[in-house]
Design a protein around this motif. Structure first.
Motif, PDB file in Angstrom:
ATOM      1  N   GLY A   1      -8.744   4.186  -3.087  1.00  0.00           N
ATOM      2  CA  GLY A   1      -9.940   4.710  -2.455  1.00  0.00           C
ATOM      3  C   GLY A   1     -10.625   5.693  -3.403  1.00  0.00           C
ATOM      4  O   GLY A   1      -9.956   6.448  -4.113  1.00  0.00           O
TER       5      GLY A   1
ATOM      6  N   PHE B   1     -12.514   1.474  -3.672  1.00  0.00           N
ATOM      7  CA  PHE B   1     -13.240   1.255  -2.425  1.00  0.00           C
ATOM      8  C   PHE B   1     -13.714   2.587  -1.850  1.00  0.00           C
ATOM      9  O   PHE B   1     -13.137   3.641  -2.131  1.00  0.00           O
ATOM     10  CB  PHE B   1     -12.325   0.576  -1.394  1.00  0.00           C
TER      11      PHE B   1
ATOM     12  N   ALA C   1     -12.062  -8.665  -0.500  1.00  0.00           N
ATOM     13  CA  ALA C   1     -11.410  -8.306  -1.759  1.00  0.00           C
ATOM     14  C   ALA C   1     -10.028  -8.944  -1.845  1.00  0.00           C
ATOM     15  O   ALA C   1      -9.593  -9.372  -2.925  1.00  0.00           O
ATOM     16  CB  ALA C   1     -11.306  -6.796  -1.892  1.00  0.00           C
TER      17      ALA C   1
ATOM     18  N   PHE D   1      -8.543  -2.966   8.019  1.00  0.00           N
ATOM     19  CA  PHE D   1      -9.011  -4.041   7.145  1.00  0.00           C
ATOM     20  C   PHE D   1     -10.452  -4.440   7.451  1.00  0.00           C
ATOM     21  O   PHE D   1     -10.727  -5.514   7.975  1.00  0.00           O
ATOM     22  CB  PHE D   1      -8.067  -5.241   7.207  1.00  0.00           C
TER      23      PHE D   1
ATOM     24  N   TRP E   1      -5.608  -1.234  -6.624  1.00  0.00           N
ATOM     25  CA  TRP E   1      -6.727  -0.697  -5.855  1.00  0.00           C
ATOM     26  C   TRP E   1      -6.478   0.751  -5.463  1.00  0.00           C
ATOM     27  O   TRP E   1      -5.334   1.204  -5.375  1.00  0.00           O
ATOM     28  CB  TRP E   1      -6.920  -1.503  -4.568  1.00  0.00           C
TER      29      TRP E   1
ATOM     30  N   SER F   1      -1.776  -0.935  -4.027  1.00  0.00           N
ATOM     31  CA  SER F   1      -2.871  -0.138  -3.477  1.00  0.00           C
ATOM     32  C   SER F   1      -2.416   1.291  -3.209  1.00  0.00           C
ATOM     33  O   SER F   1      -1.317   1.516  -2.693  1.00  0.00           O
ATOM     34  CB  SER F   1      -3.354  -0.791  -2.171  1.00  0.00           C
TER      35      SER F   1
ATOM     36  N   TYR G   1      -8.165   3.850   2.920  1.00  0.00           N
ATOM     37  CA  TYR G   1      -9.440   3.137   2.953  1.00  0.00           C
ATOM     38  C   TYR G   1      -9.320   1.765   3.613  1.00  0.00           C
ATOM     39  O   TYR G   1     -10.286   1.226   4.146  1.00  0.00           O
ATOM     40  CB  TYR G   1      -9.966   2.956   1.531  1.00  0.00           C
ATOM     41  N   LEU G   2      -8.122   1.162   3.568  1.00  0.00           N
ATOM     42  CA  LEU G   2      -7.974  -0.198   4.106  1.00  0.00           C
ATOM     43  C   LEU G   2      -7.612  -0.223   5.590  1.00  0.00           C
ATOM     44  O   LEU G   2      -7.391  -1.300   6.149  1.00  0.00           O
ATOM     45  CB  LEU G   2      -6.934  -0.984   3.293  1.00  0.00           C
TER      46      LEU G   2
ATOM     47  N   HIS H   1       0.845  -1.202   0.000  1.00  0.00           N
ATOM     48  CA  HIS H   1       0.000   0.000   0.000  1.00  0.00           C
ATOM     49  C   HIS H   1       0.872   1.241   0.000  1.00  0.00           C
ATOM     50  O   HIS H   1       1.841   1.344   0.752  1.00  0.00           O
ATOM     51  CB  HIS H   1      -0.920   0.017   1.225  1.00  0.00           C
TER      52      HIS H   1
ATOM     53  N   VAL I   1     -12.746  -5.133   2.486  1.00  0.00           N
ATOM     54  CA  VAL I   1     -11.361  -5.172   2.014  1.00  0.00           C
ATOM     55  C   VAL I   1     -10.787  -6.577   2.183  1.00  0.00           C
ATOM     56  O   VAL I   1     -10.088  -7.092   1.302  1.00  0.00           O
ATOM     57  CB  VAL I   1     -10.503  -4.128   2.739  1.00  0.00           C
TER      58      VAL I   1
END
Length: 270
Positions: A206, A232, A249, A242, A204, A129, A238-239, A101, A246
């Motif tokens: 947000g 998302f 996903a 978790f 990914w 991400s 956003y994660l 991420h 998520v």
């Protein structure tokens, strides 16, 4: 960094690669790379949710928490060199999926490139991400000593409790690692290793993040295999924690990226 010709001892491996929960024999490893200023512990909730079917391995970069006495590595490619070496030396088993991420997406990508092109150990897949594709990143400069700029950027992303940023002692604890990581991310340019992968990539972001959709979709240029994107609810982080959508996903992505579909110029967006 250690000499790559020397065998890696358990203490060195455990310093870099953290496993929080037991997994079934033969479970596929999911190697997770934190964002700038982040720690391996951020992936504890994901590890708990995926165990025992997935063996979650979280990377702990030098310069934070129990590695605070070590210098921060201010170079994405050097981080990737070391992590790829450690993963390549791991006992035989299912090929790992790499998941990064923000800055961690860059480290995961460079690690995947080294595993495939230097160690002959192509990962099963790559999940990136909250980050532009490498060649879409704008050139930026972080002035030396500009701690306030670093903290303001972190606060704007919403990745840290504001109380931490205003507490002098807590700020002093997180700043060295954060400063070094931000310098590594801003200075990063691809090209030190071939950047075309043969594993599937999932990208990914947000929906409220500032990332442009074209910058996320451009990750497709780095694989000859399948490519998928997904957005998302939420911003850059956003994660965080978790939440169930998520986690599900991640489960779906693990199925997709390990299905080894035939290489195709057609990209699938979900």
């Amino acid at each position: 960094m250690t000499d790559s010709a020397e065998p890696t001892g358990p203490r060195e491996r455990d310093a870099w690669l953290r496993v929080f929960h037991e997994a079934r024999e033969g479970a596929r490893p999911l190697v997770c790379f934190p964002h700038a200023g982040g720690t391996a512990g951020l992936y504890f909730p994901l590890s708990a949710a995926l165990a025992p079917g997935v063996r979650t391995v979280a990377v702990q970069y030098p310069g934070r928490q129990d590695r605070c006495a070590e210098p921060v590595v201010e170079d994405v490619t050097l981080l990737a060199d070391e992590i790829a070496r450690l993963l390549a030396e791991a006992p035989s088993g299912p090929a790992p999926v790499l998941f990064g991420h923000s800055m961690g997406a860059l480290v995961a990508f460079e690690t995947a490139a080294r595993l495939e092109h230097r160690h002959g150990a192509t990962p099963a897949g790559l999940i990136v991400s909250g980050m532009q594709a490498p060649y879409r990143r704008p050139a930026r400069c972080l002035p030396d000593g500009d701690d306030e700029a670093v903290l303001e950027a972190l606060s704007a992303l919403g990745g840290t409790d504001p109380a931490v940023l205003t507490h002098p002692e807590l700020r002093a604890m997180i700043l060295p690692a954060l400063r070094g990581d931000v310098r590594a991310a801003t200075a990063y340019r691809p090209g030190s290793c071939p950047s075309l992968l043969s594993c599937a990539i999932t990208a990914w972001a947000g929906r409220e993040d500032e990332l442009a959709g074209a910058d996320v979709r451009a990750w497709a240029e780095h694989t000859t295999a399948a490519f998928r994107t997904r957005h998302f609810a939420g911003g850059h982080f956003y994660l965080h924690g978790f939440p169930p959508p998520v986690v599900e996903a991640v489960r779906t992505a693990l199925t997709h990226v390990t299905a080894t579909p035939a290489p195709s110029p057609t990209r699938t967006r979900t």
